[in-house]
Design a protein around this motif. Sequence first.
Motif, PDB file in Angstrom:
ATOM      1  N   CYS A  22      40.024  42.353  36.156  1.00 58.16           N
ATOM      2  CA  CYS A  22      39.135  41.755  36.794  1.00 58.16           C
ATOM      3  C   CYS A  22      38.031  42.961  37.281  1.00 58.16           C
ATOM      4  CB  CYS A  22      39.761  40.686  37.536  1.00 58.16           C
ATOM      5  SG  CYS A  22      38.681  39.874  38.674  1.00 58.16           S
ATOM      6  N   ALA A  23      36.827  42.926  37.204  1.00 56.94           N
ATOM      7  CA  ALA A  23      35.850  43.495  37.677  1.00 56.94           C
ATOM      8  C   ALA A  23      34.750  43.119  38.729  1.00 56.94           C
ATOM      9  CB  ALA A  23      34.603  44.605  37.093  1.00 56.94           C
ATOM     10  N   ALA A  24      33.634  43.238  40.178  1.00 57.92           N
ATOM     11  CA  ALA A  24      33.469  42.858  40.674  1.00 57.92           C
ATOM     12  C   ALA A  24      32.196  43.310  40.923  1.00 57.92           C
ATOM     13  CB  ALA A  24      33.580  42.823  42.303  1.00 57.92           C
ATOM     14  N   SER A  25      30.859  42.805  40.592  1.00 57.49           N
ATOM     15  CA  SER A  25      30.030  43.121  40.638  1.00 57.49           C
ATOM     16  C   SER A  25      28.744  42.533  41.470  1.00 57.49           C
ATOM     17  CB  SER A  25      29.623  43.239  38.926  1.00 57.49           C
ATOM     18  OG  SER A  25      29.259  41.710  38.511  1.00 57.49           O
ATOM     19  N   GLY A  26      27.837  43.440  41.083  1.00 54.57           N
ATOM     20  CA  GLY A  26      26.329  42.233  41.946  1.00 54.57           C
ATOM     21  C   GLY A  26      26.416  42.743  43.782  1.00 54.57           C
ATOM     22  N   ILE A  69      50.862  43.548  40.539  1.00 57.84           N
ATOM     23  CA  ILE A  69      49.568  43.280  41.185  1.00 57.84           C
ATOM     24  C   ILE A  69      48.596  44.501  41.194  1.00 57.84           C
ATOM     25  CG2 ILE A  69      49.364  42.274  43.168  1.00 57.84           C
ATOM     26  CD1 ILE A  69      47.042  41.157  42.488  1.00 57.84           C
ATOM     27  N   SER A  70      47.426  45.149  40.577  1.00 63.94           N
ATOM     28  CA  SER A  70      46.796  46.641  40.618  1.00 63.94           C
ATOM     29  C   SER A  70      45.483  46.473  41.400  1.00 63.94           C
ATOM     30  CB  SER A  70      47.300  47.504  40.779  1.00 63.94           C
ATOM     31  OG  SER A  70      46.873  47.094  38.915  1.00 63.94           O
ATOM     32  N   ARG A  71      45.353  47.587  42.256  1.00 63.72           N
ATOM     33  CA  ARG A  71      43.905  47.036  43.190  1.00 63.72           C
ATOM     34  C   ARG A  71      42.877  48.111  43.515  1.00 63.72           C
ATOM     35  NH1 ARG A  71      41.437  43.107  48.127  1.00 63.72           N
ATOM     36  NH2 ARG A  71      39.662  44.025  47.892  1.00 63.72           N
ATOM     37  N   ASP A  72      41.590  48.316  42.774  1.00 64.66           N
ATOM     38  CA  ASP A  72      40.785  49.677  43.159  1.00 64.66           C
ATOM     39  C   ASP A  72      39.877  49.207  43.995  1.00 64.66           C
ATOM     40  OD1 ASP A  72      39.393  51.610  43.264  1.00 64.66           O
ATOM     41  OD2 ASP A  72      40.430  52.560  41.144  1.00 64.66           O
ATOM     42  N   ASN A  73      39.861  49.674  46.056  1.00 65.03           N
ATOM     43  CA  ASN A  73      39.311  49.302  46.436  1.00 65.03           C
ATOM     44  C   ASN A  73      37.578  49.990  46.132  1.00 65.03           C
ATOM     45  OD1 ASN A  73      41.582  47.423  47.978  1.00 65.03           O
ATOM     46  ND2 ASN A  73      41.663  49.215  48.847  1.00 65.03           N
ATOM     47  N   ALA A  74      37.889  51.577  45.435  1.00 67.13           N
ATOM     48  CA  ALA A  74      36.701  51.886  45.144  1.00 67.13           C
ATOM     49  C   ALA A  74      36.336  51.519  44.011  1.00 67.13           C
ATOM     50  CB  ALA A  74      37.327  53.057  45.105  1.00 67.13           C
ATOM     51  N   LYS A  75      36.556  50.961  43.163  1.00 70.44           N
ATOM     52  CA  LYS A  75      35.681  50.385  42.432  1.00 70.44           C
ATOM     53  C   LYS A  75      35.804  48.965  42.049  1.00 70.44           C
ATOM     54  CE  LYS A  75      37.647  54.071  38.981  1.00 70.44           C
ATOM     55  NZ  LYS A  75      38.018  54.312  37.693  1.00 70.44           N
ATOM     56  N   ASN A  76      36.155  48.047  42.967  1.00 68.07           N
ATOM     57  CA  ASN A  76      36.334  46.161  43.039  1.00 68.07           C
ATOM     58  C   ASN A  76      36.650  45.881  41.718  1.00 68.07           C
ATOM     59  OD1 ASN A  76      34.821  46.300  45.962  1.00 68.07           O
ATOM     60  ND2 ASN A  76      32.931  46.831  44.872  1.00 68.07           N
ATOM     61  N   THR A  77      38.429  46.445  42.006  1.00 68.42           N
ATOM     62  CA  THR A  77      38.774  46.412  40.438  1.00 68.42           C
ATOM     63  C   THR A  77      39.965  45.621  40.650  1.00 68.42           C
ATOM     64  OG1 THR A  77      39.881  48.497  39.860  1.00 68.42           O
ATOM     65  CG2 THR A  77      37.308  47.310  38.854  1.00 68.42           C
ATOM     66  N   VAL A  78      40.426  45.044  40.154  1.00 68.18           N
ATOM     67  CA  VAL A  78      42.164  44.467  39.817  1.00 68.18           C
ATOM     68  C   VAL A  78      42.536  43.677  38.693  1.00 68.18           C
ATOM     69  CG1 VAL A  78      41.040  42.084  40.759  1.00 68.18           C
ATOM     70  CG2 VAL A  78      43.431  42.781  41.444  1.00 68.18           C
ATOM     71  N   ALA A  79      43.638  44.185  38.675  1.00 70.18           N
ATOM     72  CA  ALA A  79      44.540  44.365  37.185  1.00 70.18           C
ATOM     73  C   ALA A  79      45.363  43.032  37.749  1.00 70.18           C
ATOM     74  CB  ALA A  79      44.412  45.479  36.700  1.00 70.18           C
ATOM     75  N   LEU A  80      46.012  43.116  36.673  1.00 72.46           N
ATOM     76  CA  LEU A  80      47.530  41.945  36.230  1.00 72.46           C
ATOM     77  C   LEU A  80      48.606  42.423  35.273  1.00 72.46           C
ATOM     78  CD1 LEU A  80      49.355  40.300  38.031  1.00 72.46           C
ATOM     79  CD2 LEU A  80      48.590  38.240  36.421  1.00 72.46           C
ATOM     80  N   GLN A  81      49.296  43.499  35.276  1.00 71.30           N
ATOM     81  CA  GLN A  81      50.501  43.920  34.711  1.00 71.30           C
ATOM     82  C   GLN A  81      51.186  42.064  34.203  1.00 71.30           C
ATOM     83  OE1 GLN A  81      49.757  46.530  32.577  1.00 71.30           O
ATOM     84  NE2 GLN A  81      51.553  45.200  31.678  1.00 71.30           N
ATOM     85  N   MET A  82      50.860  42.271  32.978  1.00 71.50           N
ATOM     86  CA  MET A  82      52.410  40.791  32.991  1.00 71.50           C
ATOM     87  C   MET A  82      53.402  41.194  31.416  1.00 71.50           C
ATOM     88  SD  MET A  82      49.467  37.578  32.747  1.00 71.50           S
ATOM     89  CE  MET A  82      48.692  38.010  31.996  1.00 71.50           C
ATOM     90  N   ASN A  83      54.649  42.021  32.179  1.00 71.06           N
ATOM     91  CA  ASN A  83      55.762  41.702  31.479  1.00 71.06           C
ATOM     92  C   ASN A  83      56.273  40.535  31.427  1.00 71.06           C
ATOM     93  OD1 ASN A  83      54.848  44.267  31.686  1.00 71.06           O
ATOM     94  ND2 ASN A  83      55.609  44.975  33.576  1.00 71.06           N
TER      95      ASN A  83
END
Length: 119
Positions: A22-26, A69-83
């Motif tokens: 997920c990427a946040a933009s705007g 869950i992992s998050r990159d504050n600099a890029k305003n992204t969040v990911a969810l790795q589902m195993n």
Amino acid sequence: QVQLVESGGGLVQAGGSLRLSCAASGSIFSANVMGWYRQAPGKQRELVAAATSGGSTNYADFVKGRFTISRDNAKNTVALQMNSLKSEDTAVYYCNAIRNIFGVRHEYWGQGTQVTVSS
């Protein structure tokens, strides 16, 4: 205007893996909390996992040990790795972000991405 754009859903067999992004933009955007919710047919939307800007994470009991869950504050992204996906993980997954600005809560949602786990 803030937008949350999700990607990575799809069809997978039970026991398999998927990664949602997920990427946040705007507008200039720095969310206090970013996370993932899901909604299965006929059920209420429920929290899957969330991460604060400070690095704290929270998981629903039903995904502990399987999802990360992992998050990159600099890029305003969040990911969810589902195993180790199960058929009961089938749902529409929504990205969520919350900002608190001068004491006012602002909440944003993505459009949702379908995850289907076949047994």
